[in-house]
Design an enzyme around this catalytic site. Sequence first.
Site, PDB file in Angstrom:
ATOM      1  N   ASP A 183      -7.861   1.985   1.797  1.00 24.16           N
ATOM      2  CA  ASP A 183      -7.635   3.037   2.853  1.00 24.16           C
ATOM      3  C   ASP A 183      -8.286   4.297   3.206  1.00 24.16           C
ATOM      4  O   ASP A 183      -7.663   5.088   3.852  1.00 24.16           O
ATOM      5  CB  ASP A 183      -6.043   3.078   2.876  1.00 24.16           C
ATOM      6  CG  ASP A 183      -5.414   3.444   4.369  1.00 24.16           C
ATOM      7  OD1 ASP A 183      -5.938   3.447   5.221  1.00 24.16           O
ATOM      8  OD2 ASP A 183      -4.471   4.343   4.053  1.00 24.16           O
ATOM      9  N   HIS A 239       0.835  -1.004  -0.018  1.00 24.39           N
ATOM     10  CA  HIS A 239       0.005  -0.093   0.142  1.00 24.39           C
ATOM     11  C   HIS A 239       0.717   1.096   0.088  1.00 24.39           C
ATOM     12  O   HIS A 239       1.704   1.329   0.801  1.00 24.39           O
ATOM     13  CB  HIS A 239      -0.936  -0.138   1.124  1.00 24.39           C
ATOM     14  CG  HIS A 239      -1.818   1.172   1.318  1.00 24.39           C
ATOM     15  ND1 HIS A 239      -2.827   1.408   0.354  1.00 24.39           N
ATOM     16  CD2 HIS A 239      -1.819   2.263   1.837  1.00 24.39           C
ATOM     17  CE1 HIS A 239      -3.410   2.619   0.746  1.00 24.39           C
ATOM     18  NE2 HIS A 239      -2.700   2.989   1.589  1.00 24.39           N
TER      19      HIS A 239
HETATM   20 ZN   LIG Z   1      -3.151   5.006   2.401  1.00 24.24          ZN
END
Ligand SMILES: [Zn+2]
Length: 1019
Positions: A358, A246
């Site tokens: 996220d 990520h």
């Molecule tokens: Zn993030």
Amino acid sequence: MPNYRPYTKRQLEMALRLIGKVAYVEVAPLSIEAWSTREPVSYADRCTGAPRSLEIGDTWGDLFDCAWFHFTGEIPAAAAGQHVVLLINVNGELCVFDDDGVPVRGLTPVASQYDFSLGAPGKRVLEVSDAAKGGEPIDIWADAGYNDLFGNVSGSGAIEQAAVAICNDEVRALYYDFEVLLDFLNTLPEAGPRYQQVLAGLTSVTHALYEGLPNVASRARAILKPLLAQRGGDPSLEISAVGHAHMDLAWLWPIRETKRKGARTFSTAVELAERYPDYIFGASQPQYFQWMKDAHPELYAKMKALVAAGRMEPQGAMWVEADTNVSGGEALVRQVLHGKRFFKEEFDVDIDYLWLPDVFGYSAALPQILAKAGVTVFSTQKLSWSLINTFPHQSFKWQGIDGSQVLTHMLPEETYNSPAAPRSVRKIEQNYKDSGISHHSLMVFGIGDGGGGPGVEHLERLARIKNLAGLSPVKQESAADFFKKWRVEADRFPTWVGELYLERHEGTLTTEAGNKRYNRKMELALRGLEWRAVVADRLAGTSYPQDRLTDIWREVLLYQFHDILPGSSIKRVYDESLERYAAMYDEVDTLSTERDAAIAALVDTEGMVSPAVVQNDLSWARTEWLLVDDAWVLAEVPSMGYVTVDAGPHSPEVAELTATATCLENDCLTVTFAADGGIASIYDKQLEREMIPEGEVANRLVVFVDLGDAWDFPMDYAEQTPRRMALVSSEARVDGPLAVLTQTYRIGHSELTQEIVLASGSKRLDFATKARWRETATMLRTQFPVAVHAEEATYEIQFGHIKRPTHRNTTWDLARDEVAAHKWVDLSQRDFGAALINDSKYGHKIKDNVIDLNLLRSAFYPGANRERDKVYPAGEPHLGYTDQCDHEFTYAFYPHEGDAVEGGVIEEAYALNVPLTVTPVTPHAGSAPRSVSWVSLDTPNVVIEAVKQAEDGNDVIVRLYEAGGTSADALLTLNFPVDSIFEADLMENVIGDLAVADGAVRLPFTPFEIKTLRIKLGA
Ligand SMILES: [Zn+2]
């Protein structure tokens, strides 16, 4: 064995550490030279400045310094025939380059900050030779950043290791055998035979270790082999695992460091893919790929080859993993348009799922945007972060405001940084809320947030847990392949209607106000430019600035990344984005002004005294006061077109206006101010209604202590008695058609000035605000108590609006205390109501009868965290806090009849945000008429959100949506020569043709429906 006493788990963990220590043995030191700079330099320029010799224990810079490291040495003769590696840990992130200047491997500080429950993030092993001859020279260049994965200097900050080492393969393999079985043991019920047998096996290995490593490694592995070889039966759940890293495109580090993180992360993925044939690495965000293409074409070529081989997966449909609370509707369309087009053009893949693991909550507008762009699946895990309520599903159909649905998978492991360990599998099994109807779940493994990605340890674990008796089987495959299997079961998935609200991070709707304001301005400025460019291209022969629009849009989309637009990055990120926004805004403004001038030059203004061409970018006619050549004119401008006004001959009549320090009055409203500057009464003359409840005061500028960070403020903040900004001056004036009261307030060293403006004929009371903000750890809000009784309030989102309760009955209502809205919110009962409109704010709250807007937050983290403890002179900005600068914003109070839609709130909010533009000209002859409407609609509430040139040619794209939540039958009339009109999807592909009669087309809409037209213009 009645007296058998197994080793404790702690002893087993100690044994594991012991094995780990023996896996690599240092055999020779490396010499270290470094060339350091404040900012990055390329491989070709790596010897910039003077070199420094460095030793173990030396520190080599300040946070975010850069350096090229040169490691030299020799493989000792004693290592002949051995597996030789380098062990390097300089307490900074490293990217090793080959002799051709191509990134080949990333290395990460062993002490990097991280959530260690997910495993250690360090990477210090660089492969050299599976079987060394001895005597080979070592000569390695590496590009270093003096920061760890999370933008800190962790650990000692000093160089800790730089050595040639021998890898004992058998000990290393034993380490992973033992680690996997020990982790597995921790997930098993103690009463079962599998637990007892694994425990006995690990205990036996521990006994064997007394005989000494490395010699005993093979025998120890033989003890564990049958335990690892025991296979599972028919599975109830199958897990697909895809590697990931990520990547926050900016966060606790600046964008320039992200580009370098990309080289480290992708080169590691390429190297591991060569060594581990099962491995599939996925990466999202075309912007991230574009940076690799620009900076490291050879690495990018390797990535392309891996994508072609199915070993690297381009993931997700957006240009970046964008915030969806604050980003505008058309911007979300562009995220998908640019994102999908890039992956199609570069890799020939058509991505049909959105990957936003996220992002801080998901707009209810998204399902329609996705469905109409060919994106049928959505994946995240972020709602597992909610503080109050547990989201009930992980495999479900998500339905948006218009009824569109996308299938959604919320990772049951609740992380995109899975360690790919037995405990990961067990968590998925135990936590998967929809496992009764779904036999498939996705695991996303690797080190992420600051990149890095999977290491050897993830892949070694996965090799051992493919199908271990007692655990669900795990198969490495792409997310796309997972979604194909998983969606077969979708018929039985439950449905969730409306927004996916994250019960956390509400502060991000307000923090870094300057960035949010520029985002709104850029979205609307680009709207204005595209539309003007289409007209001017056809009418005045200017050329459509396609390349500039692509570049500028993509940069605006970049700054919508989920740690930039929300305000959760460090200060440097905003220093840089604000500078770029200013330059981009100027460029777009210039390009628009040039086009306005080109059109105005064609208009016949002969015989006029002081003519000006007034352009209206909105899809309905507007009548507004304008200052033209120092004279007020009331311009009546047709929809998406222009009118020519003449400021010279006479001034129009203005109904009587009053402006005093305590009263503003026009033909619609009487506004009475209290002594402290607040508003004691807003009387609507037309409705004969008082809008402010007896004894209450509106527009009090209240300041709360806010000890939160960029993300969160304390949920109980409202229990404080806030301080009020103190009124220090009031000045009233009548300026032509405007009644204006200028109020100045102070608190501490901060000053705020509001021009409160009431225009003749208007019910909109504008508060044009300038603030010099110096308060720290505070939140500034304004509140409008209104004489309205309603259980629900209405909030504009992208391409429509949603209703949320005004009460806090349930925990779900309570959690949504502060919520996102775009240009307006509204509280109405059946017969009347009031809206609060804004030009750049997003954090709203309507509780009971109070409309409450969050204006500014000064939070200390992450901001310029390192500045926090510095002392600044009184009145100077404290750079350790956010938003310590000058601000400008406008909000407006608008009372109306009926509800928000009937009351014209949508039109007023657009008008505040999209002002008419005025182009003065000298009188001249011309071929174009004095007033033209290029595009018009015969139906209220259908809004044209974009007019642009197609991405792939000269066709014109028109995007409309139904904004009122009603069915509509709209006649769209185009004042252009039209050849044909097609209905298109959001990717601008034709999906059907439409009957055109006299340049008009009839368009039926369902509530909140988005329609895209693709128009071939005639000669
Ligand atoms: Zn993030």
